[in-house]
Enzyme design. Structure first.
Site, mmCIF file in Angstrom:
data_model
loop_
_atom_site.group_PDB
_atom_site.id
_atom_site.type_symbol
_atom_site.label_atom_id
_atom_site.label_comp_id
_atom_site.label_asym_id
_atom_site.label_seq_id
_atom_site.Cartn_x
_atom_site.Cartn_y
_atom_site.Cartn_z
ATOM 1 N N ASP A 124 -6.985 5.318 45.337
ATOM 2 C CA ASP A 124 -6.726 6.507 45.829
ATOM 3 C C ASP A 124 -6.152 6.725 47.000
ATOM 4 O O ASP A 124 -5.333 7.736 47.520
ATOM 5 C CB ASP A 124 -8.022 7.259 45.717
ATOM 6 C CG ASP A 124 -8.577 7.092 44.325
ATOM 7 O OD1 ASP A 124 -7.658 6.732 43.341
ATOM 8 O OD2 ASP A 124 -9.742 7.326 44.139
ATOM 9 N N SER A 163 -14.445 23.657 57.521
ATOM 10 C CA SER A 163 -13.325 23.870 56.518
ATOM 11 C C SER A 163 -13.487 25.161 55.821
ATOM 12 O O SER A 163 -14.508 25.959 56.067
ATOM 13 C CB SER A 163 -14.180 22.998 55.367
ATOM 14 O OG SER A 163 -13.573 23.106 53.929
ATOM 15 N N GLU A 183 -6.351 1.760 35.313
ATOM 16 C CA GLU A 183 -7.555 2.363 35.555
ATOM 17 C C GLU A 183 -8.661 1.072 35.755
ATOM 18 O O GLU A 183 -8.923 0.269 34.613
ATOM 19 C CB GLU A 183 -8.091 3.246 34.487
ATOM 20 C CG GLU A 183 -8.609 4.560 35.145
ATOM 21 C CD GLU A 183 -7.824 5.017 36.002
ATOM 22 O OE1 GLU A 183 -7.848 5.066 37.280
ATOM 23 O OE2 GLU A 183 -6.840 6.035 35.561
ATOM 24 N N HIS A 184 -9.679 1.232 36.772
ATOM 25 C CA HIS A 184 -10.584 0.180 36.993
ATOM 26 C C HIS A 184 -9.997 -1.224 37.051
ATOM 27 O O HIS A 184 -10.554 -2.175 36.859
ATOM 28 C CB HIS A 184 -11.750 0.150 35.627
ATOM 29 C CG HIS A 184 -12.439 1.393 36.002
ATOM 30 N ND1 HIS A 184 -13.712 1.259 36.627
ATOM 31 C CD2 HIS A 184 -12.313 2.766 35.302
ATOM 32 C CE1 HIS A 184 -14.164 2.674 36.815
ATOM 33 N NE2 HIS A 184 -13.513 3.445 35.631
ATOM 34 N N THR A 185 -8.679 -1.163 37.440
ATOM 35 C CA THR A 185 -8.004 -2.645 37.768
ATOM 36 C C THR A 185 -8.138 -2.726 39.673
ATOM 37 O O THR A 185 -7.969 -3.883 39.858
ATOM 38 C CB THR A 185 -6.471 -2.499 37.538
ATOM 39 O OG1 THR A 185 -6.053 -1.195 37.759
ATOM 40 C CG2 THR A 185 -6.752 -2.730 35.888
ATOM 41 N N LEU A 187 -9.224 14.135 40.816
ATOM 42 C CA LEU A 187 -7.495 13.992 41.618
ATOM 43 C C LEU A 187 -7.996 13.544 42.971
ATOM 44 O O LEU A 187 -6.673 13.625 43.692
ATOM 45 C CB LEU A 187 -7.210 15.208 41.213
ATOM 46 C CG LEU A 187 -7.074 16.053 39.990
ATOM 47 C CD1 LEU A 187 -6.400 17.377 40.126
ATOM 48 C CD2 LEU A 187 -6.413 15.330 39.193
ATOM 49 N N SER A 188 -8.955 12.859 43.399
ATOM 50 C CA SER A 188 -8.851 12.041 44.649
ATOM 51 C C SER A 188 -8.791 13.206 45.778
ATOM 52 O O SER A 188 -8.220 13.103 46.986
ATOM 53 C CB SER A 188 -7.657 11.055 44.741
ATOM 54 O OG SER A 188 -7.985 10.361 43.873
ATOM 55 N N SER A 189 -9.535 14.340 45.808
ATOM 56 C CA SER A 189 -9.617 14.994 46.759
ATOM 57 C C SER A 189 -10.457 14.547 48.111
ATOM 58 O O SER A 189 -9.975 14.667 49.287
ATOM 59 C CB SER A 189 -10.657 16.416 46.324
ATOM 60 O OG SER A 189 -11.670 16.071 45.829
HETATM 61 C C1 GLA Z 1 -11.833 6.025 41.317
HETATM 62 C C2 GLA Z 1 -11.966 5.019 42.423
HETATM 63 C C3 GLA Z 1 -10.564 4.031 42.453
HETATM 64 C C4 GLA Z 1 -10.523 3.459 41.118
HETATM 65 C C5 GLA Z 1 -10.439 4.358 39.921
HETATM 66 C C6 GLA Z 1 -10.707 3.851 38.517
HETATM 67 O O1 GLA Z 1 -11.161 6.906 41.283
HETATM 68 O O2 GLA Z 1 -11.983 5.745 43.604
HETATM 69 O O3 GLA Z 1 -10.794 3.398 43.509
HETATM 70 O O4 GLA Z 1 -11.367 2.463 40.772
HETATM 71 O O5 GLA Z 1 -11.915 5.184 40.189
HETATM 72 O O6 GLA Z 1 -9.461 3.210 38.377
#
Ligand code: GLA
Length: 395
Positions: free
Chosen positions: A186, A78, A44-46, A139-141
């Protein structure tokens, strides 16, 4: 994420979406594409520090029914949003926050993708979007929406772009048209993941490897907990963390924190305690990703727990992006016998993952729910997921 405990979640029904498209546009779609959301096992945050991540795809995601148009216009509607949606030319400069101020900001994602892909040979299209992935749960919607749109446009226009490159273009759309300086994780997860695997991605080289990961096959459960804390305010903090990481790298004379090889020496030479903490998190987190991939390759899934918890503590104490509901969920899970857990995503809201023996999963869920109730918080929602397929055409 209100999934019942037993039934596996299903993506939006492609036939129903195609029928809704036909009704909305008075002609059938040429196809339906689906892109999943993701959980990040660790790392995370890498990603924006040129480092390593290990996400996997959820069975939930965003579907797009689409047909070409010959007027150079993108029309987006949508099923989750009221109204007529948005019409916008595919040629044009950056989309601004003022373009669609009335609750239609979501349209900037597909519109941004259409503009970024335009020079590659895509054109106008009518889109109808449906999603079974909750928004704001970390969750990256957004990435799922970008990737489903990108895949639809490329396939409609016969444009061939390798998926790692398509992930970078979707990320660029978010940078240039939505104004979010996200990393590459993501979009890569949504496009590159495969069922039964986590994706070990090197965010500098773009190289990736599929690492077998099937918790349920090992008598384990990977629970995602929607902490019910939104992360709308996270934007400014995310950009600040990126900036701090860049300043730490510059002070250390390296291109990115990925390049730090002597952590103790680096920590001794950084004067600013904030930059020291940020560097410590990023460097140790990259090591944890490598260790986690090693455990998965050895089939030692259960041993992941300690790494997950170590990641959480580092995100809480060194990177300072956790939030009370996440800390409470992780602590309650551990007390109930969970093997490990951590917050995922950018921070300040969203989801937590917990690894537990399958036989203990109910106890862990009950303990988290009880800890929430004691504090008077809205009950969390749970989802249990094994890694699913990345983006693909469904009809
Ligand atoms: C969000 C960003 C990702 C990533 C994470 C942290 O989800 O969209 O690119 O940086 O934060 O890991």
């Amino acid at each position: 994420m209100t999934a019942p405990r037993t039934a596996p979640p299903a993506g939006p029904d492609p036939a129903a979406l195609a029928a809704a498209f036909t009704e909305a546009y008075a002609a059938p779609p040429e196809g339906v594409w689906h892109a999943p959301g993701r959980l990040n096992l660790i790392g995370e945050h890498t990603d924006y520090n040129d480092g390593l991540v290990l996400p996997f795809a959820l069975p939930l995601g965003v579907s797009v029914a689409a047909a070409r148009r010959d007027d150079g216009v993108l029309v987006v509607r949508s099923l989750q949003a009221a109204g007529d949606g948005v019409r916008t030319p595919v040629d044009g400069g950056p989309i601004s926050a003022e373009d669609w101020p009335d609750g239609r900001r979501w349209a900037a994602y597909p519109a941004g993708v259409a503009r970024v892909l335009r020079p590659s040979g895509t054109g106008g299209a009518s889109l109808l979007i449906d999603a079974d992935l909750p928004q704001g749960a970390g969750l990256s919607s957004s990435a799922a929406l970008e990737c489903a749109t990108a895949l639809a446009l490329c396939e409609l226009y016969g444009v061939q772009i390798a998926r790692p490159e398509l992930a970078r273009l979707a990320q660029r759309a978010e940078h240039e048209h939505v104004g979010v300086p996200c990393g590459l994780m993501d979009q890569s997860a949504s496009l590159l993941c495969t069922a039964g695997h986590a994706l070990l991605l090197d965010c500098r080289s773009g190289l990736s490897a599929q690492v077998p990961f099937a918790p349920s096959g090992a008598g384990l459960a990977l629970l995602a907990v929607d902490t019910r804390a939104g992360h709308e305010l996270a934007g400014g903090e995310y950009a600040r963390r990126r900036d701090e990481c860049e300043r730490a790298a510059a002070a250390l004379g390296v291109d990115a924190l990925r390049d730090v090889t002597d952590l103790a020496g680096a920590l001794a030479s950084l004067r600013d305690p904030v930059l020291r903490r940020r560097a410590q998190h990023v460097v140790t987190e990259n090591h944890r990703v490598e260790a986690a991939a090693g455990l998965l390759r050895a089939g030692a899934v259960a041993e992941l727990g300690a790494l997950l918890t170590a990641s959480h503590l580092s995100l809480r104490d060194q990177f300072e992006v956790s939030w009370p509901e996440a800390d409470t969920a992780v602590e309650a899970a551990l007390r109930a016998g969970g093997r490990g857990g951590r917050m995922i995503g950018g921070g300040f809201g969203g989801s937590v993952i917990v690894l537990t023996a399958a036989a203990r999963a109910d106890r862990v869920r009950d303990a988290i729910t009880a800890a929430y109730a004691k504090r008077g918080w809205t009950a969390p929602a749970f989802l249990e997921a094994d890694p699913a397929e990345g983006a693909h055409r469904v009809r």
